[in-house]
Design an enzyme around this catalytic site. Structure first.
Site, PDB file in Angstrom:
ATOM      1  N   TYR A 232     -15.351   3.554  10.925  1.00  0.00           N
ATOM      2  CA  TYR A 232     -13.900   3.405  10.770  1.00  0.00           C
ATOM      3  C   TYR A 232     -13.195   3.791  12.075  1.00  0.00           C
ATOM      4  O   TYR A 232     -12.290   3.091  12.537  1.00  0.00           O
ATOM      5  CB  TYR A 232     -13.410   4.274   9.609  1.00  0.00           C
ATOM      6  CG  TYR A 232     -11.921   4.206   9.380  1.00  0.00           C
ATOM      7  CD1 TYR A 232     -11.347   3.071   8.805  1.00  0.00           C
ATOM      8  CD2 TYR A 232     -11.087   5.256   9.734  1.00  0.00           C
ATOM      9  CE1 TYR A 232      -9.973   2.997   8.591  1.00  0.00           C
ATOM     10  CE2 TYR A 232      -9.722   5.195   9.527  1.00  0.00           C
ATOM     11  CZ  TYR A 232      -9.172   4.066   8.955  1.00  0.00           C
ATOM     12  OH  TYR A 232      -7.808   3.994   8.745  1.00  0.00           O
TER      13      TYR A 232
ATOM     14  N   ASP B  99      -0.096  -8.811   1.572  1.00  0.00           N
ATOM     15  CA  ASP B  99      -1.006  -7.793   1.031  1.00  0.00           C
ATOM     16  C   ASP B  99      -1.921  -8.487   0.033  1.00  0.00           C
ATOM     17  O   ASP B  99      -1.462  -9.283  -0.778  1.00  0.00           O
ATOM     18  CB  ASP B  99      -0.192  -6.690   0.342  1.00  0.00           C
ATOM     19  CG  ASP B  99      -0.994  -5.422   0.134  1.00  0.00           C
ATOM     20  OD1 ASP B  99      -0.555  -4.367   0.614  1.00  0.00           O
ATOM     21  OD2 ASP B  99      -2.062  -5.481  -0.514  1.00  0.00           O
ATOM     22  N   ASN B 100      -3.224  -8.206   0.097  1.00  0.00           N
ATOM     23  CA  ASN B 100      -4.134  -8.860  -0.850  1.00  0.00           C
ATOM     24  C   ASN B 100      -4.412  -7.995  -2.077  1.00  0.00           C
ATOM     25  O   ASN B 100      -5.290  -8.298  -2.879  1.00  0.00           O
ATOM     26  CB  ASN B 100      -5.455  -9.256  -0.165  1.00  0.00           C
ATOM     27  CG  ASN B 100      -6.292  -8.046   0.194  1.00  0.00           C
ATOM     28  OD1 ASN B 100      -5.829  -6.902   0.074  1.00  0.00           O
ATOM     29  ND2 ASN B 100      -7.521  -8.275   0.615  1.00  0.00           N
TER      30      ASN B 100
ATOM     31  N   GLY C 169       0.821  -1.211   0.000  1.00  0.00           N
ATOM     32  CA  GLY C 169       0.000   0.000   0.000  1.00  0.00           C
ATOM     33  C   GLY C 169       0.852   1.257   0.000  1.00  0.00           C
ATOM     34  O   GLY C 169       2.082   1.196  -0.136  1.00  0.00           O
ATOM     35  N   PHE C 170       0.188   2.360   0.183  1.00  0.00           N
ATOM     36  CA  PHE C 170       0.870   3.657   0.091  1.00  0.00           C
ATOM     37  C   PHE C 170       1.909   3.818   1.215  1.00  0.00           C
ATOM     38  O   PHE C 170       3.117   3.872   0.961  1.00  0.00           O
ATOM     39  CB  PHE C 170      -0.173   4.789   0.098  1.00  0.00           C
ATOM     40  CG  PHE C 170       0.390   6.122   0.411  1.00  0.00           C
ATOM     41  CD1 PHE C 170       1.444   6.631  -0.350  1.00  0.00           C
ATOM     42  CD2 PHE C 170      -0.103   6.880   1.461  1.00  0.00           C
ATOM     43  CE1 PHE C 170       1.991   7.872  -0.062  1.00  0.00           C
ATOM     44  CE2 PHE C 170       0.436   8.120   1.756  1.00  0.00           C
ATOM     45  CZ  PHE C 170       1.488   8.614   0.995  1.00  0.00           C
ATOM     46  N   ILE C 171       1.473   3.837   2.456  1.00  0.00           N
ATOM     47  CA  ILE C 171       2.439   3.994   3.557  1.00  0.00           C
ATOM     48  C   ILE C 171       3.282   2.728   3.681  1.00  0.00           C
ATOM     49  O   ILE C 171       4.503   2.779   3.857  1.00  0.00           O
ATOM     50  CB  ILE C 171       1.726   4.301   4.895  1.00  0.00           C
ATOM     51  CG1 ILE C 171       0.931   5.607   4.796  1.00  0.00           C
ATOM     52  CG2 ILE C 171       2.744   4.393   6.037  1.00  0.00           C
ATOM     53  CD1 ILE C 171       0.089   5.938   6.036  1.00  0.00           C
TER      54      ILE C 171
ATOM     55  N   GLY D  44      -3.516  -2.003  -2.416  1.00  0.00           N
ATOM     56  CA  GLY D  44      -2.071  -2.044  -2.639  1.00  0.00           C
ATOM     57  C   GLY D  44      -1.781  -2.430  -4.089  1.00  0.00           C
ATOM     58  O   GLY D  44      -2.639  -2.958  -4.786  1.00  0.00           O
TER      59      GLY D  44
ATOM     60  N   ALA E 174      -1.097   0.038  13.164  1.00  0.00           N
ATOM     61  CA  ALA E 174      -1.389   1.331  12.538  1.00  0.00           C
ATOM     62  C   ALA E 174      -2.836   1.711  12.812  1.00  0.00           C
ATOM     63  O   ALA E 174      -3.766   1.039  12.376  1.00  0.00           O
ATOM     64  CB  ALA E 174      -1.141   1.257  11.035  1.00  0.00           C
TER      65      ALA E 174
ATOM     66  N   LEU F 104      -0.225  -2.816   8.951  1.00  0.00           N
ATOM     67  CA  LEU F 104      -0.826  -1.668   8.268  1.00  0.00           C
ATOM     68  C   LEU F 104      -2.001  -2.066   7.385  1.00  0.00           C
ATOM     69  O   LEU F 104      -2.716  -1.193   6.875  1.00  0.00           O
ATOM     70  CB  LEU F 104       0.224  -0.935   7.407  1.00  0.00           C
ATOM     71  CG  LEU F 104       1.129   0.057   8.135  1.00  0.00           C
ATOM     72  CD1 LEU F 104       2.121  -0.638   9.040  1.00  0.00           C
ATOM     73  CD2 LEU F 104       1.869   0.939   7.143  1.00  0.00           C
TER      74      LEU F 104
END
Ligand code: UDP
Length: 325
Positions: A149, A31-32, A10-12, A36, A117, A76
């Site tokens: 969230y 990561d799925n 992903g981004f971070i 990402g 995170a 994360l």
């Protein structure tokens, strides 16, 4: 160290992976690819210190195989971005609560230090700025999906702290509006990405409501540095940290800054929240972290000024991020 990064594509996450690889660690990414992208980690695929596993944190069997082999976990993986959450609250709640439960349960079983995170969203619409880690949270009703969230992340924090009480070395980080290269150009999770995309395409910049709501945008390299410190500083164990810049900017000013930076002739339009997110929407008007705890315990302070971070982000957008969209 052998390190597992969930959400590492992903981004971070991918920037965190870059930092850990540069430090010489062995890094596994789980990561799925829901948000990402392999492109974010492609440059590590040839390294023998790097491994990518394409699976979900909801798959306990896979997760267990990975957790048992590492010394440190950065968790994360999550459904992030107000728009994703509002559109599909059920998936967001399931992934964000059950996934974290899985990670922590296994971290406890194999006794692995873990960083969870979380998000500045947990403060909700609290007006008690700067927002302190031990300050009150203020959320709207459960009929407003946005707050699910915040609650899911808060449950994650409760679980993490409960394990900390059992002795597990675990730390929570609350991110404040990270931005930088590799933001999803569609801008689901980030107004910075949306404004750059709109500006570079000559489309109007959609400033929501009156544009006077504020955020503290944090360059991703800073976000990553704070995260690594949270996973390595001994005194960080059992703590929660705001990880962000404390420089506050109104969204309309951000739009103007991005127009100036890109040289775009796009106009700025004001869009009511209801038109953007539907009728049941509530917003955080000011979001500013109290940065003292991170400074005192982690010696962390965000260092990249907004102008510089936006320049670097623009460079990335110009280098072809919008192609193929
Ligand atoms: N925002 C905006 N226009 C957009 C997208 C977002 O004015 O096209 C505003 C949004 O209302 C919020 C801020 O920008 O006040 C940051 O939104 P983002 O989705 O980046 O993150 P949030 O802080 O809401 O999680």
């Amino acid at each position: 160290m052998r390190i597992l990064v969930t959400g590492g594509a992903g981004f971070i996450g991918s920037h965190l992976v870059d930092a850990l690889m540069a430090q010489g660690h062995q890094v596994t990414v789980l990561d799925n690819l829901s948000v990402g992208k392999v492109a974010n980690i492609a440059h590590h695929l040839g390294s023998e210190r790097f491994r990518f596993v394409n699976d979900s944190i909801l798959n306990v069997a896979t997760l267990e195989q990975l957790v048992r082999r590492v010394d440190l976990i950065f968790h994360l993986a999550a459904v992030v971005g107000v728009k994703y959450v509002v559109e599909d609250p059920l998936t967001a709640i399931t992934v964000n609560v059950r996934g974290t439960e899985n990670v922590l349960e296994l971290a406890y079983k194999y006794w692995v230090r873990t960083v969870i995170a979380s998000s500045s969203e947990v403060y909700g619409k609290s007006a008690d700025v700067p927002l302190r880690e031990d300050g009150d949270r203020l959320l709207g009703p459960t009929t407003v999906p946005r707050w699910s969230y915040a609650d899911a992340k808060a449950i994650d924090e409760y679980i993490a702290l409960a394990y900390a009480r059992k002795g597990l070395p675990v730390t929570v980080v609350r991110y404040f509006n990270a931005y930088g290269p590799r933001l999803d150009p569609r801008g689901y999770g980030s107004v910075v990405a949306r404004f750059f995309t709109q500006a570079l395409r000559g489309e109007p910049l959609t400033v929501y409501e009156d544009g006077r709501q504020t955020r503290c945008f944090t360059y991703v390299a800073d976000t990553v540095r704070g995260t690594v410190l949270a996973g390595t500083v001994p005194e960080a164990v059992g703590e929660i940290f705001n990880i962000g810049s404390d420089r506050e900017i109104a969204i309309a000013d951000l739009a103007r800054q991005i127009l100036a930076l890109t040289g775009s002739r796009s106009e700025i339009v004001l869009v009511p929240y209801a038109a953007a997110y539907g009728p049941d929407f509530e917003e955080t008007r000011r979001r500013v972290p109290d940065v003292r705890r991170a400074r005192e315990i982690l010696s962390f302070e965000a260092a990249v000024p907004l102008e510089e971070g936006l320049r670097r982000t623009l460079e990335w957008f110009r280098s072809g991020a919008l192609n193929g969209m």
